[in-house]
Design a protein around this motif. Sequence first.
Motif, PDB file in Angstrom:
ATOM      1  N   ASP A 111       0.953  -1.504  -0.140  1.00  0.00           N
ATOM      2  CA  ASP A 111      -0.106   0.172  -0.029  1.00  0.00           C
ATOM      3  C   ASP A 111       0.729   1.167  -0.058  1.00  0.00           C
ATOM      4  OD1 ASP A 111      -2.124  -1.724   0.300  1.00  0.00           O
ATOM      5  OD2 ASP A 111      -2.031  -1.628   2.399  1.00  0.00           O
ATOM      6  N   GLU A 112       2.220   1.184  -0.061  1.00  0.00           N
ATOM      7  CA  GLU A 112       3.011   2.231   0.177  1.00  0.00           C
ATOM      8  C   GLU A 112       3.265   3.105  -1.123  1.00  0.00           C
ATOM      9  OE1 GLU A 112       5.448   1.218   4.142  1.00  0.00           O
ATOM     10  OE2 GLU A 112       6.345   0.732   2.432  1.00  0.00           O
ATOM     11  N   GLY A 113       3.250   2.488  -2.266  1.00  0.00           N
ATOM     12  CA  GLY A 113       3.462   2.981  -3.561  1.00  0.00           C
ATOM     13  C   GLY A 113       4.986   3.685  -3.500  1.00  0.00           C
ATOM     14  N   ARG A 114       5.044   4.877  -4.045  1.00  0.00           N
ATOM     15  CA  ARG A 114       6.619   5.462  -4.137  1.00  0.00           C
ATOM     16  C   ARG A 114       6.584   6.534  -3.233  1.00  0.00           C
ATOM     17  NH1 ARG A 114       7.823   8.486  -7.471  1.00  0.00           N
ATOM     18  NH2 ARG A 114       9.965   7.741  -8.045  1.00  0.00           N
ATOM     19  N   ASP A 189      -0.924   7.378   2.357  1.00  0.00           N
ATOM     20  CA  ASP A 189      -1.991   7.095   1.027  1.00  0.00           C
ATOM     21  C   ASP A 189      -3.245   7.957   1.504  1.00  0.00           C
ATOM     22  OD1 ASP A 189      -4.118   4.992   2.718  1.00  0.00           O
ATOM     23  OD2 ASP A 189      -1.875   4.523   3.261  1.00  0.00           O
ATOM     24  N   PRO A 190      -3.987   8.314   0.353  1.00  0.00           N
ATOM     25  CA  PRO A 190      -5.104   9.263   0.684  1.00  0.00           C
ATOM     26  C   PRO A 190      -6.202   8.895   1.714  1.00  0.00           C
ATOM     27  CG  PRO A 190      -4.830   8.743  -1.848  1.00  0.00           C
ATOM     28  CD  PRO A 190      -3.797   7.888  -1.229  1.00  0.00           C
ATOM     29  N   HIS A 210       0.206  15.341   2.229  1.00  0.00           N
ATOM     30  CA  HIS A 210       0.730  14.964   0.736  1.00  0.00           C
ATOM     31  C   HIS A 210       0.187  13.688   0.751  1.00  0.00           C
ATOM     32  CE1 HIS A 210       3.776  15.860  -2.412  1.00  0.00           C
ATOM     33  NE2 HIS A 210       3.376  14.404  -2.619  1.00  0.00           N
ATOM     34  N   ALA A 211      -0.625  13.466  -0.121  1.00  0.00           N
ATOM     35  CA  ALA A 211      -1.064  12.020  -0.588  1.00  0.00           C
ATOM     36  C   ALA A 211      -0.280  11.280  -1.396  1.00  0.00           C
ATOM     37  CB  ALA A 211      -2.585  11.971  -0.979  1.00  0.00           C
ATOM     38  N   GLU A 212       0.031  10.066  -1.157  1.00  0.00           N
ATOM     39  CA  GLU A 212       0.845   9.226  -2.260  1.00  0.00           C
ATOM     40  C   GLU A 212      -0.167   7.845  -2.527  1.00  0.00           C
ATOM     41  OE1 GLU A 212       3.594   8.054  -4.860  1.00  0.00           O
ATOM     42  OE2 GLU A 212       3.803   9.894  -3.762  1.00  0.00           O
ATOM     43  N   THR A 213      -0.423   7.761  -3.510  1.00  0.00           N
ATOM     44  CA  THR A 213      -1.343   6.758  -4.229  1.00  0.00           C
ATOM     45  C   THR A 213      -0.723   5.573  -4.746  1.00  0.00           C
ATOM     46  OG1 THR A 213      -3.277   8.265  -4.892  1.00  0.00           O
ATOM     47  CG2 THR A 213      -3.471   6.137  -5.813  1.00  0.00           C
ATOM     48  N   ALA A 214      -0.779   4.479  -4.242  1.00  0.00           N
ATOM     49  CA  ALA A 214       0.006   3.453  -4.820  1.00  0.00           C
ATOM     50  C   ALA A 214      -0.978   2.559  -5.568  1.00  0.00           C
ATOM     51  CB  ALA A 214      -0.195   2.208  -3.373  1.00  0.00           C
ATOM     52  N   PRO A 215      -0.378   1.873  -6.760  1.00  0.00           N
ATOM     53  CA  PRO A 215      -1.226   1.145  -7.726  1.00  0.00           C
ATOM     54  C   PRO A 215      -1.527  -0.259  -7.264  1.00  0.00           C
ATOM     55  CG  PRO A 215       1.259   0.827  -8.156  1.00  0.00           C
ATOM     56  CD  PRO A 215       1.085   1.847  -6.856  1.00  0.00           C
ATOM     57  N   ARG A 220      -8.845  -3.198  -2.747  1.00  0.00           N
ATOM     58  CA  ARG A 220      -8.165  -2.945  -1.585  1.00  0.00           C
ATOM     59  C   ARG A 220      -8.233  -1.297  -1.329  1.00  0.00           C
ATOM     60  NH1 ARG A 220      -4.620  -5.490   1.627  1.00  0.00           N
ATOM     61  NH2 ARG A 220      -3.512  -4.461   2.749  1.00  0.00           N
ATOM     62  N   ARG A 221      -8.242  -0.575  -2.392  1.00  0.00           N
ATOM     63  CA  ARG A 221      -8.510   0.836  -2.088  1.00  0.00           C
ATOM     64  C   ARG A 221      -9.924   1.113  -1.403  1.00  0.00           C
ATOM     65  NH1 ARG A 221      -9.187   3.854  -6.336  1.00  0.00           N
ATOM     66  NH2 ARG A 221      -9.370   2.268  -7.881  1.00  0.00           N
TER      67      ARG A 221
END
Length: 270
Positions: A111-114, A189-190, A210-215, A220-221
């Motif tokens: 869930d962490e993305g970048r 994440d958002p 600052h939101a960081e969206t994971a693919p 799961r979202r």
Amino acid sequence: MSNLRGILGRFWTNLNWELVDLLTNPAKVTLLFVILLALLWVVPRLIPGSKNWLRQRKSLKRLLMGALVLYWLMVSPLGAAALTYPLVTALPPDSGQTADAIVVLTRNSRDEGRRYETAVDLYKQGRSPRIFVTMEHNMEEIAELLEQQNIPLSVLAATRCARTTKDEAESTATILGPQGVKTIILITDPAHLKRATLTFEGYGFSVIPHAETAPIPSARRSLLALREYPALVSYLLLGRFHPDSPDALKNPPPELLEKVRERGCAIAPN
């Protein structure tokens, strides 16, 4: 009593994530519903005295079918967007202002993305002179990114004493507050960002979310967003959004300082 609360808190956190992992698998959830529907048909025919189930079977069947349809709507891309929207719509956008520290919150790796690359990018843009991470193994990941770009590891610090959002805020405030950190860029994440922002503000920080969206899949979202609603209510009832006294950030309670010292919470890369 505090030890019991800690054990119960860890148990609930682990159970919560186990449920999220189960419910974010539509195939397993659908199979479970199929099994339940099959039992509604088989049990009255196999167990003597269960004929009274026949009258309730239609209602139960409709209930299960309705729940399955609702579940599939919820985990669809449209459902994920609808569940997440109320959590992010009231948050101010990242205006680009500078901060005393960039704080990166920890999630399950999928869930962490970048978020760690984003933290390094914000540092390189001059947004903040330091980066703080709320989990030791994630500090190692971001330390590698810094070394690859010839950025001194002295800009990085972390805590090893955080399992929940409340722990993350408390440890960060106790470690960074006395160092003069007041304004932070908070990365997560958002779905998590609203609760995290309110919790950190409750400890006295001025927060730039600052939101960081994971693919990740829409299922799961959806579940990440859905679990935030009871969590927000719980944190509100427990008073975790209430601001501390104006000087609490700079001068944390002695018991928190002692806990951080005894547990060796504040760490830095070797």
